[in-house]
Design a protein around this motif. Structure first.
Motif, PDB file in Angstrom:
ATOM      1  N   UNK A 149      67.223 -58.888 -34.336  1.00 19.90           N
ATOM      2  CA  UNK A 149      67.461 -59.012 -35.778  1.00 19.90           C
ATOM      3  C   UNK A 149      66.394 -58.278 -36.569  1.00 19.90           C
ATOM      4  N   UNK A 150      65.156 -58.506 -36.216  1.00 20.16           N
ATOM      5  CA  UNK A 150      64.029 -57.925 -36.940  1.00 20.16           C
ATOM      6  C   UNK A 150      63.977 -56.403 -36.801  1.00 20.16           C
ATOM      7  N   UNK A 151      64.218 -55.917 -35.610  1.00 21.61           N
ATOM      8  CA  UNK A 151      64.062 -54.485 -35.344  1.00 21.61           C
ATOM      9  C   UNK A 151      65.281 -53.650 -35.723  1.00 21.61           C
ATOM     10  N   UNK A 152      66.487 -54.244 -35.655  1.00 19.77           N
ATOM     11  CA  UNK A 152      67.689 -53.439 -35.823  1.00 19.77           C
ATOM     12  C   UNK A 152      68.650 -53.960 -36.891  1.00 19.77           C
ATOM     13  N   UNK A 153      69.075 -55.207 -36.727  1.00 21.48           N
ATOM     14  CA  UNK A 153      70.150 -55.707 -37.580  1.00 21.48           C
ATOM     15  C   UNK A 153      69.763 -55.862 -39.046  1.00 21.48           C
ATOM     16  N   UNK A 154      68.666 -56.519 -39.308  1.00 15.19           N
ATOM     17  CA  UNK A 154      68.290 -56.758 -40.709  1.00 15.19           C
ATOM     18  C   UNK A 154      68.008 -55.452 -41.446  1.00 15.19           C
ATOM     19  N   UNK A 155      67.246 -54.511 -40.881  1.00 16.02           N
ATOM     20  CA  UNK A 155      67.055 -53.246 -41.607  1.00 16.02           C
ATOM     21  C   UNK A 155      68.377 -52.530 -41.890  1.00 16.02           C
ATOM     22  N   UNK A 156      69.286 -52.531 -40.936  1.00 19.65           N
ATOM     23  CA  UNK A 156      70.590 -51.875 -41.130  1.00 19.65           C
ATOM     24  C   UNK A 156      71.410 -52.615 -42.178  1.00 19.65           C
ATOM     25  N   UNK A 157      71.400 -53.936 -42.137  1.00 19.78           N
ATOM     26  CA  UNK A 157      72.133 -54.721 -43.134  1.00 19.78           C
ATOM     27  C   UNK A 157      71.592 -54.464 -44.543  1.00 19.78           C
ATOM     28  N   UNK A 158      70.274 -54.358 -44.660  1.00 19.53           N
ATOM     29  CA  UNK A 158      69.688 -54.093 -45.978  1.00 19.53           C
ATOM     30  C   UNK A 158      70.082 -52.703 -46.489  1.00 19.53           C
ATOM     31  N   UNK A 159      70.210 -51.738 -45.588  1.00 19.99           N
ATOM     32  CA  UNK A 159      70.678 -50.408 -45.991  1.00 19.99           C
ATOM     33  C   UNK A 159      72.131 -50.453 -46.438  1.00 19.99           C
ATOM     34  N   UNK A 160      72.941 -51.243 -45.738  1.00 20.31           N
ATOM     35  CA  UNK A 160      74.338 -51.396 -46.146  1.00 20.31           C
ATOM     36  C   UNK A 160      74.437 -52.076 -47.510  1.00 20.31           C
TER      37      UNK A 160
END
Length: 92
Positions: free
Chosen positions: A17-28
């Protein structure tokens, strides 16, 4: 799954979540807030992220300390999808 295994799964999930999902979700989130439409890659990622969250419900119930984080993630998913729908309607 014993407690040690469960803790290991939680740690791996949090790292992902910290390394991949949350940063990508914030970009979306930023993308849809700017009025852009989500492309197929974005939609696939969002669908997969929501599916993983659904699959991990039992784990969240076993670890109540994850409830707040799970709630924030569901809120983020809703913000993104709601705005993406508006953008599709407005730009369709």
């Amino acid at each position: 799954m014993n407690k040690e295994q469960s803790n290991g799964v939680v740690l791996a999930l949090l790292e992902q979540l910290n390394d991949h999902h949350i940063p990508r979700l914030l970009k979306l989130k930023e993308k849809v807030e700017d009025g852009s439409r989500l492309d197929d890659y974005d939609l696939r990622f969002l669908k997969d992220a929501i599916s993983v969250a659904e699959e991990e419900k039992d784990l969240i119930h076993q670890h109540p300390e994850l409830n707040e984080l799970a709630g924030q993630l569901y809120h983020l998913y809703n913000l993104i999808t709601d705005q993406a729908i508006v953008n599709e309607r407005d730009n369709g």
